[in-house]
Design a protein around this motif. Structure first.
Motif, PDB file in Angstrom:
ATOM      1  N   LEU A 232       0.917  -1.412   0.065  1.00  0.00           N
ATOM      2  CA  LEU A 232       0.104  -0.062   0.277  1.00  0.00           C
ATOM      3  C   LEU A 232       0.770   1.171  -0.028  1.00  0.00           C
ATOM      4  O   LEU A 232       1.904   1.082   0.605  1.00  0.00           O
ATOM      5  CB  LEU A 232      -0.938  -0.168   1.281  1.00  0.00           C
ATOM      6  N   ARG A 233       0.712   2.046  -0.630  1.00  0.00           N
ATOM      7  CA  ARG A 233       1.232   3.429  -0.991  1.00  0.00           C
ATOM      8  C   ARG A 233       0.230   4.665  -0.893  1.00  0.00           C
ATOM      9  O   ARG A 233      -0.891   4.597  -1.557  1.00  0.00           O
ATOM     10  CB  ARG A 233       2.119   3.443  -2.083  1.00  0.00           C
ATOM     11  N   PRO A 234       0.686   5.796  -0.258  1.00  0.00           N
ATOM     12  CA  PRO A 234      -0.067   7.040  -0.453  1.00  0.00           C
ATOM     13  C   PRO A 234      -0.208   7.618  -1.706  1.00  0.00           C
ATOM     14  O   PRO A 234       0.781   7.177  -2.549  1.00  0.00           O
ATOM     15  CB  PRO A 234       0.379   8.003   0.777  1.00  0.00           C
ATOM     16  N   ALA A 235      -1.201   8.338  -2.132  1.00  0.00           N
ATOM     17  CA  ALA A 235      -1.308   9.012  -3.295  1.00  0.00           C
ATOM     18  C   ALA A 235      -1.782  10.383  -3.142  1.00  0.00           C
ATOM     19  O   ALA A 235      -2.408  10.948  -2.115  1.00  0.00           O
ATOM     20  CB  ALA A 235      -2.284   8.293  -4.068  1.00  0.00           C
ATOM     21  N   ALA A 236      -1.174  11.365  -4.291  1.00  0.00           N
ATOM     22  CA  ALA A 236      -1.755  12.691  -4.235  1.00  0.00           C
ATOM     23  C   ALA A 236      -3.360  12.848  -4.496  1.00  0.00           C
ATOM     24  O   ALA A 236      -4.057  12.054  -4.932  1.00  0.00           O
ATOM     25  CB  ALA A 236      -0.962  13.584  -5.409  1.00  0.00           C
ATOM     26  N   PRO A 237      -3.932  14.058  -3.824  1.00  0.00           N
ATOM     27  CA  PRO A 237      -5.287  14.197  -4.178  1.00  0.00           C
ATOM     28  C   PRO A 237      -5.622  14.177  -5.482  1.00  0.00           C
ATOM     29  O   PRO A 237      -5.086  14.951  -6.391  1.00  0.00           O
ATOM     30  CB  PRO A 237      -5.536  15.480  -3.579  1.00  0.00           C
ATOM     31  N   GLY A 238      -6.733  13.455  -5.857  1.00  0.00           N
ATOM     32  CA  GLY A 238      -7.081  13.223  -7.290  1.00  0.00           C
ATOM     33  C   GLY A 238      -6.825  12.210  -7.875  1.00  0.00           C
ATOM     34  O   GLY A 238      -7.175  11.765  -9.139  1.00  0.00           O
ATOM     35  N   THR A 239      -5.907  11.058  -7.176  1.00  0.00           N
ATOM     36  CA  THR A 239      -5.425  10.105  -7.876  1.00  0.00           C
ATOM     37  C   THR A 239      -6.632   9.076  -8.071  1.00  0.00           C
ATOM     38  O   THR A 239      -6.600   8.208  -8.976  1.00  0.00           O
ATOM     39  CB  THR A 239      -4.067   9.488  -7.060  1.00  0.00           C
ATOM     40  N   GLY A 240      -7.298   8.880  -6.981  1.00  0.00           N
ATOM     41  CA  GLY A 240      -8.122   7.892  -6.636  1.00  0.00           C
ATOM     42  C   GLY A 240      -7.689   6.576  -6.171  1.00  0.00           C
ATOM     43  O   GLY A 240      -6.494   6.561  -5.686  1.00  0.00           O
ATOM     44  N   VAL A 241      -8.397   5.537  -6.155  1.00  0.00           N
ATOM     45  CA  VAL A 241      -7.914   4.229  -5.795  1.00  0.00           C
ATOM     46  C   VAL A 241      -7.540   3.489  -6.770  1.00  0.00           C
ATOM     47  O   VAL A 241      -8.488   2.882  -7.781  1.00  0.00           O
ATOM     48  CB  VAL A 241      -9.065   3.507  -4.725  1.00  0.00           C
ATOM     49  N   ILE A 242      -6.150   3.354  -6.623  1.00  0.00           N
ATOM     50  CA  ILE A 242      -5.675   2.133  -7.843  1.00  0.00           C
ATOM     51  C   ILE A 242      -5.302   1.089  -7.221  1.00  0.00           C
ATOM     52  O   ILE A 242      -4.220   0.811  -6.766  1.00  0.00           O
ATOM     53  CB  ILE A 242      -4.478   3.114  -8.637  1.00  0.00           C
ATOM     54  N   ALA A 243      -6.013   0.013  -7.323  1.00  0.00           N
ATOM     55  CA  ALA A 243      -5.907  -1.203  -6.735  1.00  0.00           C
ATOM     56  C   ALA A 243      -6.825  -2.252  -7.386  1.00  0.00           C
ATOM     57  O   ALA A 243      -7.945  -1.676  -8.111  1.00  0.00           O
ATOM     58  CB  ALA A 243      -5.961  -1.252  -5.041  1.00  0.00           C
ATOM     59  N   GLY A 244      -6.728  -3.523  -7.218  1.00  0.00           N
ATOM     60  CA  GLY A 244      -7.702  -4.626  -7.701  1.00  0.00           C
ATOM     61  C   GLY A 244      -8.083  -5.588  -6.800  1.00  0.00           C
ATOM     62  O   GLY A 244      -7.415  -5.693  -5.737  1.00  0.00           O
ATOM     63  N   GLU A 257      -9.896   7.553  -0.658  1.00  0.00           N
ATOM     64  CA  GLU A 257     -10.125   7.960  -1.782  1.00  0.00           C
ATOM     65  C   GLU A 257      -8.971   7.979  -2.798  1.00  0.00           C
ATOM     66  O   GLU A 257      -9.077   8.054  -3.957  1.00  0.00           O
ATOM     67  CB  GLU A 257     -10.827   9.344  -1.740  1.00  0.00           C
ATOM     68  N   ASN A 258      -7.638   8.013  -2.032  1.00  0.00           N
ATOM     69  CA  ASN A 258      -6.500   8.309  -2.813  1.00  0.00           C
ATOM     70  C   ASN A 258      -5.296   7.412  -2.449  1.00  0.00           C
ATOM     71  O   ASN A 258      -4.823   7.608  -1.161  1.00  0.00           O
ATOM     72  CB  ASN A 258      -5.968   9.853  -2.999  1.00  0.00           C
ATOM     73  N   ALA A 259      -5.127   6.342  -2.918  1.00  0.00           N
ATOM     74  CA  ALA A 259      -4.240   5.386  -2.409  1.00  0.00           C
ATOM     75  C   ALA A 259      -3.711   4.433  -3.789  1.00  0.00           C
ATOM     76  O   ALA A 259      -4.550   4.585  -4.988  1.00  0.00           O
ATOM     77  CB  ALA A 259      -4.843   4.466  -1.428  1.00  0.00           C
ATOM     78  N   LEU A 260      -2.795   3.814  -3.650  1.00  0.00           N
ATOM     79  CA  LEU A 260      -2.009   2.945  -4.659  1.00  0.00           C
ATOM     80  C   LEU A 260      -1.834   1.491  -3.676  1.00  0.00           C
ATOM     81  O   LEU A 260      -1.414   1.381  -2.528  1.00  0.00           O
ATOM     82  CB  LEU A 260      -0.625   3.192  -4.882  1.00  0.00           C
ATOM     83  N   GLY A 261      -2.553   0.541  -4.368  1.00  0.00           N
ATOM     84  CA  GLY A 261      -2.366  -0.834  -4.018  1.00  0.00           C
ATOM     85  C   GLY A 261      -1.903  -1.963  -5.004  1.00  0.00           C
ATOM     86  O   GLY A 261      -2.067  -1.837  -6.071  1.00  0.00           O
ATOM     87  N   LYS A 262      -1.198  -2.991  -4.411  1.00  0.00           N
ATOM     88  CA  LYS A 262      -0.676  -4.136  -5.237  1.00  0.00           C
ATOM     89  C   LYS A 262      -0.670  -5.362  -4.662  1.00  0.00           C
ATOM     90  O   LYS A 262      -0.146  -5.452  -3.468  1.00  0.00           O
ATOM     91  CB  LYS A 262       0.895  -3.670  -5.779  1.00  0.00           C
ATOM     92  N   GLN A 263      -1.000  -6.414  -5.501  1.00  0.00           N
ATOM     93  CA  GLN A 263      -1.209  -7.608  -4.704  1.00  0.00           C
ATOM     94  C   GLN A 263       0.005  -8.401  -5.401  1.00  0.00           C
ATOM     95  O   GLN A 263       0.207  -8.456  -6.376  1.00  0.00           O
ATOM     96  CB  GLN A 263      -2.324  -8.621  -5.311  1.00  0.00           C
ATOM     97  N   LEU A 264       1.004  -8.637  -4.333  1.00  0.00           N
ATOM     98  CA  LEU A 264       2.252  -9.305  -4.831  1.00  0.00           C
ATOM     99  C   LEU A 264       2.439 -10.792  -4.729  1.00  0.00           C
ATOM    100  O   LEU A 264       3.339 -11.481  -5.217  1.00  0.00           O
ATOM    101  CB  LEU A 264       3.447  -8.747  -3.975  1.00  0.00           C
ATOM    102  N   GLY A 265       1.406 -11.257  -4.231  1.00  0.00           N
ATOM    103  CA  GLY A 265       1.527 -12.973  -3.845  1.00  0.00           C
ATOM    104  C   GLY A 265       0.531 -13.540  -4.607  1.00  0.00           C
ATOM    105  O   GLY A 265       0.123 -13.437  -5.638  1.00  0.00           O
ATOM    106  N   SER A 266      -0.127 -14.226  -3.507  1.00  0.00           N
ATOM    107  CA  SER A 266      -1.383 -15.065  -4.113  1.00  0.00           C
ATOM    108  C   SER A 266      -2.621 -14.201  -4.579  1.00  0.00           C
ATOM    109  O   SER A 266      -2.560 -13.175  -4.150  1.00  0.00           O
ATOM    110  CB  SER A 266      -1.704 -16.163  -2.693  1.00  0.00           C
ATOM    111  N   LYS A 267      -3.383 -15.018  -5.193  1.00  0.00           N
ATOM    112  CA  LYS A 267      -4.609 -14.188  -5.726  1.00  0.00           C
ATOM    113  C   LYS A 267      -5.892 -14.593  -5.187  1.00  0.00           C
ATOM    114  O   LYS A 267      -6.732 -14.033  -5.389  1.00  0.00           O
ATOM    115  CB  LYS A 267      -4.679 -14.500  -7.215  1.00  0.00           C
ATOM    116  N   ASN A 268      -5.821 -15.209  -3.841  1.00  0.00           N
ATOM    117  CA  ASN A 268      -6.837 -15.738  -3.086  1.00  0.00           C
ATOM    118  C   ASN A 268      -7.631 -14.440  -2.403  1.00  0.00           C
ATOM    119  O   ASN A 268      -6.642 -13.389  -2.064  1.00  0.00           O
ATOM    120  CB  ASN A 268      -6.310 -16.541  -2.018  1.00  0.00           C
ATOM    121  N   ALA A 269      -8.905 -14.241  -2.859  1.00  0.00           N
ATOM    122  CA  ALA A 269      -9.422 -13.051  -2.251  1.00  0.00           C
ATOM    123  C   ALA A 269      -9.383 -12.917  -0.858  1.00  0.00           C
ATOM    124  O   ALA A 269      -9.337 -11.672  -0.094  1.00  0.00           O
ATOM    125  CB  ALA A 269     -10.915 -13.028  -2.972  1.00  0.00           C
ATOM    126  N   LEU A 270      -9.742 -14.026   0.109  1.00  0.00           N
ATOM    127  CA  LEU A 270      -9.873 -13.975   1.363  1.00  0.00           C
ATOM    128  C   LEU A 270      -8.619 -13.413   1.995  1.00  0.00           C
ATOM    129  O   LEU A 270      -8.408 -12.787   2.775  1.00  0.00           O
ATOM    130  CB  LEU A 270     -10.255 -15.028   2.193  1.00  0.00           C
TER     131      LEU A 270
END
Length: 302
Positions: A232-244, A257-270
């Motif tokens: 997880l990374r902070p983001a500037a105002p107006g960036t939105g939530v960039i994650a999946g 409302e403004n953040a960056l996220g990345k899944q690095l390992g397993s794709k399990n939702a839980l």
């Protein structure tokens, strides 16, 4: 002798007024030993004099011709000091709030849906039984300010001695979009019951996400749960939530409302949803770090 006395009593009784006509008297009895009884031959008598039908005067207005001039209506004179009541439309008009308050006093707030007097609008919900198509009582959603979003619903199988048992597993994320969020999981034989169980489980595991005034994270963080790893990374105002995936749902339900996220390992939702919770729990506000170190906040950036 008895017959003569009874015959003499008939004219005397006939002078009295009675409610029903006097039946005819028969003096022929099959059994001569049977006693003569007047109660069997006469009905109830009344000593009160009653008027005949010819004595009652009834006015049918036979002498009134409808083709003549109509009779003028002459109302009685009102007494002295009589004040006529005001008309219905003469009084002051009531405002909408006054009408709503009077309606709420009579019928309660549950019928209109809006409370003017500050009562509970959902007071009638507990008294009304709501059933589904199969006759089962359905549970209403809890109105506590939290929103629910289903992340995943899967069919799981449990192998037992007698065969396989099919169930549904639901993953639900709840949040108030003001910093509180929770992840829950539940299993049941029906999808609706599984979602309800997971929502209750999520409310038991609520956490608070630290955010800045720009609705982003105070600093970067990483978290892992099982084989899943989230960055997880902070983001500037107006960036939105960039994650999946589940990471985006958790951040949106928390109000970020403004953040960056990345899944690095397993794709399990839980696992990814719980890894996001772990990463958020590692974050701290700047004032908390300054308080732990015992220094003012201005010296944190020196």
């Amino acid at each position: 002798m008895a017959i003569t006395s009874a015959a003499a009593a008939v004219p005397a009784l006939s002078s009295l007024s009675h409610r029903a006509p006097i039946p005819s008297i028969s003096f022929l009895f099959p059994d001569s030993t049977r006693p003569f009884s007047l109660s069997r031959s006469f009905r109830s008598f009344s000593l009160t004099p009653q008027a005949k039908a010819s004595d009652i005067e009834i006015s049918f207005f036979d002498d009134l011709n409808p083709e003549d001039e109509p009779v003028a209506f002459d109302p009685p004179t009102p007494p002295e000091g009589f004040i006529p009541p005001p008309a219905f439309d003469d009084g002051p008009e009531e405002t909408e709030d006054e009408v709503a308050a009077a309606y709420e006093e009579l019928y309660g707030p549950a019928y209109s849906g809006v409370s003017v007097l500050g009562n509970d609008v959902y007071v009638m919900d507990s008294k009304v039984k709501k059933t589904s198509a199969f006759g089962k009582v359905t549970k209403e959603k809890v109105r506590d300010g939290f929103e629910e979003r289903v992340v995943q619903v899967r069919r799981v199988t449990k192998v037992v001695k007698g065969g396989k048992q099919l169930h549904f597993r639901a993953i639900v994320v709840v949040g108030d979009k003001q910093g509180q969020v929770g992840v829950g999981v539940g299993k049941a034989k029906e999808v609706i019951a599984a979602v309800q169980k997971s929502a209750v489980n999520a409310r038991r595991n609520l956490i608070t996400i630290p955010m800045t005034k720009y609705l982003t994270f105070p600093h970067r963080s990483e978290g892992d749960y099982g084989a899943a790893k989230v960055m997880l990374r902070p983001a500037a105002p107006g960036t939105g939530v960039i994650a999946g995936g589940a990471v985006r749902i958790v951040l949106e339900m928390a109000g970020v409302e403004n953040a960056l996220g990345k899944q690095l390992g397993s794709k399990n939702a839980l696992n990814n949803a719980r890894a996001t919770v772990v990463a958020v729990q590692k974050m701290k506000q700047f004032r908390e770090v300054a308080q732990e170190r015992g220094i003012p906040m201005e010296e944190l950036w020196k």
